[in-house]
Design a protein around this motif. Sequence first.
Motif, PDB file in Angstrom:
ATOM      1  N   ARG A  64       0.588  -1.409   0.482  1.00  0.00           N
ATOM      2  CA  ARG A  64       0.137  -0.016   0.115  1.00  0.00           C
ATOM      3  C   ARG A  64       1.077   1.425   0.042  1.00  0.00           C
ATOM      4  NH1 ARG A  64      -3.428   2.117   5.006  1.00  0.00           N
ATOM      5  NH2 ARG A  64      -4.887   3.784   3.155  1.00  0.00           N
ATOM      6  N   PRO A  65       1.361   1.745  -1.302  1.00  0.00           N
ATOM      7  CA  PRO A  65       2.156   2.677  -1.557  1.00  0.00           C
ATOM      8  C   PRO A  65       2.073   3.698  -0.283  1.00  0.00           C
ATOM      9  CG  PRO A  65       2.265   1.258  -3.333  1.00  0.00           C
ATOM     10  CD  PRO A  65       0.695   1.089  -2.336  1.00  0.00           C
ATOM     11  N   LEU A  66       2.624   5.007   0.170  1.00  0.00           N
ATOM     12  CA  LEU A  66       2.749   5.759   0.489  1.00  0.00           C
ATOM     13  C   LEU A  66       4.260   6.901   0.297  1.00  0.00           C
ATOM     14  CD1 LEU A  66       1.494   4.766   4.211  1.00  0.00           C
ATOM     15  CD2 LEU A  66       0.488   6.199   2.323  1.00  0.00           C
ATOM     16  N   CYS A  67       3.718   8.124   0.232  1.00  0.00           N
ATOM     17  CA  CYS A  67       4.748   9.236  -0.145  1.00  0.00           C
ATOM     18  C   CYS A  67       5.106   9.893   1.143  1.00  0.00           C
ATOM     19  CB  CYS A  67       4.754   9.725  -1.229  1.00  0.00           C
ATOM     20  SG  CYS A  67       4.624   8.477  -2.597  1.00  0.00           S
ATOM     21  N   ALA A  68       5.938  10.769   1.532  1.00  0.00           N
ATOM     22  CA  ALA A  68       5.762  11.825   2.436  1.00  0.00           C
ATOM     23  C   ALA A  68       7.260  12.753   2.402  1.00  0.00           C
ATOM     24  CB  ALA A  68       6.293  10.812   4.002  1.00  0.00           C
ATOM     25  N   TYR A  69       7.127  14.211   3.110  1.00  0.00           N
ATOM     26  CA  TYR A  69       8.324  15.406   2.452  1.00  0.00           C
ATOM     27  C   TYR A  69       9.167  14.888   4.296  1.00  0.00           C
ATOM     28  CZ  TYR A  69       5.388  17.398  -1.095  1.00  0.00           C
ATOM     29  OH  TYR A  69       4.943  17.185  -2.095  1.00  0.00           O
ATOM     30  N   ILE A  70      10.130  15.221   3.751  1.00  0.00           N
ATOM     31  CA  ILE A  70      11.499  15.157   5.049  1.00  0.00           C
ATOM     32  C   ILE A  70      12.094  16.203   4.968  1.00  0.00           C
ATOM     33  CG2 ILE A  70      13.563  14.207   5.429  1.00  0.00           C
ATOM     34  CD1 ILE A  70      13.083  11.432   4.088  1.00  0.00           C
ATOM     35  N   ASP A  71      11.782  16.695   6.648  1.00  0.00           N
ATOM     36  CA  ASP A  71      12.598  17.621   6.508  1.00  0.00           C
ATOM     37  C   ASP A  71      13.828  17.853   6.526  1.00  0.00           C
ATOM     38  OD1 ASP A  71      13.945  20.088   7.955  1.00  0.00           O
ATOM     39  OD2 ASP A  71      11.992  20.414   9.302  1.00  0.00           O
ATOM     40  N   VAL A  72      15.346  17.812   5.510  1.00  0.00           N
ATOM     41  CA  VAL A  72      16.233  17.551   5.692  1.00  0.00           C
ATOM     42  C   VAL A  72      17.065  18.637   7.345  1.00  0.00           C
ATOM     43  CG1 VAL A  72      18.156  18.282   4.897  1.00  0.00           C
ATOM     44  CG2 VAL A  72      16.451  18.083   3.407  1.00  0.00           C
ATOM     45  N   GLU A  73      16.568  19.376   7.652  1.00  0.00           N
ATOM     46  CA  GLU A  73      17.496  20.377   8.317  1.00  0.00           C
ATOM     47  C   GLU A  73      17.305  18.975   9.741  1.00  0.00           C
ATOM     48  OE1 GLU A  73      17.583  24.723  11.496  1.00  0.00           O
ATOM     49  OE2 GLU A  73      16.074  24.437   9.834  1.00  0.00           O
ATOM     50  N   HIS A  74      15.970  18.706  10.233  1.00  0.00           N
ATOM     51  CA  HIS A  74      16.011  17.969  11.325  1.00  0.00           C
ATOM     52  C   HIS A  74      16.291  16.696  11.144  1.00  0.00           C
ATOM     53  CE1 HIS A  74      13.917  21.617  12.614  1.00  0.00           C
ATOM     54  NE2 HIS A  74      14.302  21.910  13.459  1.00  0.00           N
ATOM     55  N   PHE A  75      16.062  16.317   9.681  1.00  0.00           N
ATOM     56  CA  PHE A  75      15.821  14.727   9.355  1.00  0.00           C
ATOM     57  C   PHE A  75      15.002  14.248   9.815  1.00  0.00           C
ATOM     58  CE2 PHE A  75      17.211  10.367   8.176  1.00  0.00           C
ATOM     59  CZ  PHE A  75      17.327  10.677   6.787  1.00  0.00           C
ATOM     60  N   ASN A  76      13.237  14.715   9.962  1.00  0.00           N
ATOM     61  CA  ASN A  76      11.746  13.827  10.009  1.00  0.00           C
ATOM     62  C   ASN A  76      11.295  14.194   9.123  1.00  0.00           C
ATOM     63  OD1 ASN A  76      11.375  16.656  10.655  1.00  0.00           O
ATOM     64  ND2 ASN A  76      11.548  16.553  12.846  1.00  0.00           N
ATOM     65  N   PHE A  77       9.731  13.198   9.368  1.00  0.00           N
ATOM     66  CA  PHE A  77       8.236  13.242   8.431  1.00  0.00           C
ATOM     67  C   PHE A  77       7.933  15.329   9.103  1.00  0.00           C
ATOM     68  CE2 PHE A  77       8.271   9.138   8.361  1.00  0.00           C
ATOM     69  CZ  PHE A  77       9.447   8.872   6.648  1.00  0.00           C
ATOM     70  N   SER A  78       7.578  16.198   7.211  1.00  0.00           N
ATOM     71  CA  SER A  78       7.788  17.626   8.250  1.00  0.00           C
ATOM     72  C   SER A  78       5.809  17.343   7.733  1.00  0.00           C
ATOM     73  CB  SER A  78       7.718  18.476   6.906  1.00  0.00           C
ATOM     74  OG  SER A  78       7.545  18.099   6.119  1.00  0.00           O
ATOM     75  N   SER A  79       5.339  16.439   7.510  1.00  0.00           N
ATOM     76  CA  SER A  79       4.079  16.214   7.239  1.00  0.00           C
ATOM     77  C   SER A  79       3.530  14.833   7.449  1.00  0.00           C
ATOM     78  CB  SER A  79       3.629  17.260   6.207  1.00  0.00           C
ATOM     79  OG  SER A  79       3.363  16.552   5.403  1.00  0.00           O
TER      80      SER A  79
END
Length: 888
Positions: free
Chosen positions: A142-157
């Motif tokens: 069940r494919p999912l996509c996400a954005y990664i905050d580069v500065e903190h290296f975590n999912f931003s949303s």
Amino acid sequence: MEGHVSLPLTLLLLLLCSLPGVCGFPFGPVLDLDVTPRTTIFSQGLLGCQRFSSRSQNYSILLLEEDNGVLYVGARGALYALDTANVSKPGNPKIDWEASAEQKKQCLNKGKNNQTECYNHIRLLQRYNETHLYVCGTHAFRPLCAYIDVEHFNFSSGFEEGRDRCPYDPAKGYAGLIVDGEMFSASQYEFRSSPDIRRNFPFPTLRTEEAPTRWLLEADFVGSALLKESTNSSVGDDDKIYFFFTERSQEQMAYPSQTRVARVARVCKGDWGGQRTLQRKWTSFLKARLVCSVPDYELQLNVLRSVFVLQGPDVHNSVFYGVFGLEWKNIKASAVCQYSFADMQRAFEGPYMEVHDSKWREYTGKVPEPRPGSCITDVHRSKGINSSRDLPDNVLTFARRHPLMSTQVHPVGGRPLLFKRSVNYVKMAVHRVEALDGLVYTVLFLGTDEGWLHRAVEVRGQMHIIEELQLFERPQPVDSMVISQRQRSLFVGSSSAVLRVPLSSCRRYTSCFDCVLSRDPFCGWDGALCVDISSLTNRSSLIQDVQRGNRGCSNSLGAVAERRRSVMSGDDVLLQCELRSNLAVPRWTLDGRELQGYGLDSGHRVGTDGLLLIGARPEQSGEYRCYAAEKDVWALVRTYSVRVQPDPPLSVVPTSPTDTPSATSTTATLSVSTGGPTERPLPSPPAPLPPGPEFRTYRRMEAMYISLVAVLSGLCLVLTVVLLYVSFCTRGAYQRRKYSQQGQAEPGAGRLELKTISSHCNGRQDSRRGARRSLSASNMDQLGDSFLQIVPGGGSPGKSPPPPAPPLPPPLPCSEYASSEYTNGMSATLPSVLRKMNGNSYVLLRQQADPEGSTSALYHSFTEELNRILEKRKHIQLDPQPPDESSV
């Protein structure tokens, strides 16, 4: 009859072809193209490597950002941010992204594999903007996509639905690219969907057409690339996205066994689809065939495994390299072909193909204007066509029905740069480096399906493999590779780890000859060491010869340790000489005189591992030197000072009858030193040596045994062919019923009748012999030279049972012909006995009466019996590699 005779002859040919070097099709004639790596380095000998691994697996996605000094890694269920200077440094930032337990359970309910498929495999990891990365994973089907905050290296949303952006299956081919905030991807997305090339965002999304002409047919994508053709364009051209894949062939192929072809397809970055025709479909989609073949030998490599685009200073000077393999899974072979951007453009500007009578043929009719499949340029704008939505319907209708180009893209030079047998290249990376001669050389890094890395340099259109490196002790495919020019390293991802490998390990070459003969453009000899030329500003004193690889070094012997050997007369002595180069051959000299390899009375043999002195004689004393001969250069490797001591006089000591052989024998001791004082030989026991001639006789027994083994091997081969021929001849005679059957078979009858068949085995019946006779125990001696055919017969009520069968003949001397336990699990005491011959053929030996009255095994023909055994074998599979863990 002719068909019957050809069957054993065919088996004979197959038997001969199974021997090494007899039948080399399809690779026999192309041995001159096969490139041998100069040196082989195993995993224990790797220099300057760094390794990263964790509890995660499948480090298949690598994103290198040189300016930030970060290597982003997408693994199974996790993402990492590694320091490019030291990937082994602990404490690297990590994001855990495992599929939930509920999702894994749903994946399992769909019938998927909970050891491979029901995990979250990262398939896309790209830079989205200055502050964020974009990532997509399979997420247990069940494919999912996400954005990664580069500065903190975590999912931003939160997570986004990824069914149109990422494939469900982690094993499906996939190519993804994000350009200026627009995402382009190619794969088979949904579970039962067809392969597709899409623009996922921004709106409107575009995809390929499926009717009336399907643009993609079972496509397997391996890569994509952006070529900015708008830069400095004189016609106002658009940028284009290129996709590389293998698909099922639509056009007629030269060989029926080939069903797949390699392709390159392109779309325009500014394509927005049509207004009425091709709505939300590509209007600029075109595809052409990539050819990688050996024209002299008609060898086609039609499966594209990897591609690397090497962009030049101008987009029209760009080239791309492709790794190709064979369509047959059971044969390993690889080729590397180079293509120019100009040839690819010429193919897309050439004639089209169309479907005519269910076959693809070149279109010879009129092409509408503006040209279908082209991007919007200044010429279009001058006619009022500012976007693809302004294109006329006749142009879009033509583009829908003509996606395939007739012109094929051939490699530069018309043949592969590199061909390698017995190797499957799966990934590649390309780097250019300037050598001391001022020329820029192209270096290829090729990863195999077993975890090896081949480093090759292109010299005047030919490839020279500098070395092959074993990256992983456990065989595993190389999944990804990326080159860091700043770190002068190659990052390699596989199922178990991420490796940082230096682009070259110059300090591995310990002599001037070794450094120069390697033809490594990264390395040069400074008079004492082999160094990386990029680390020195003053390069005037360095020695390097990439073009020929044999100039620059002096003929001085250098520092080679001398070893001393003191041996007894008549002993066999091996002087070892290990060559580091696979391209070198050993050359030996004795006191400056070259020794030849295989003289009958020379008393020595030259092999790849050293020089063997057979029955050393005093005149063989002297200084032995071993040279590595490569490219007309002799490099000294080893020096031996050998002294052969004459036999001491033999004294006879009377012995008692109770003396054991060990008490009356003497063992000679070999004294070896490495330059120091020669060790004294150990004192001999008081027992005398055996007489001289008799002692030498025992020494030559080894040659007699070797000759005997060779003769017996030849006899085994001849007996195998004869028995195969006899078995098939008798079966052919049985099928043609060239015999007379005595009586009728009745239920419960197990008696067998033996009929004679002409010993010529040619199907002819001699009229002078009359009818063939039924045999019994009283007339067995009347057979003469004829063969025996086992025929099921019937027993009449009231008659006595037939006499027992004669005893079996003793087993043949070759152990592979007879055995008390056979591969099919049947013992020699069972009623139906099969004797194994040559691995696949069997001969029926004896059949006894069935006490229960069931049908005898020999009642079936020889073909049915053999098919039953082989069918039973076919279901025996090797145990698969045990899984590492389960997702549920």
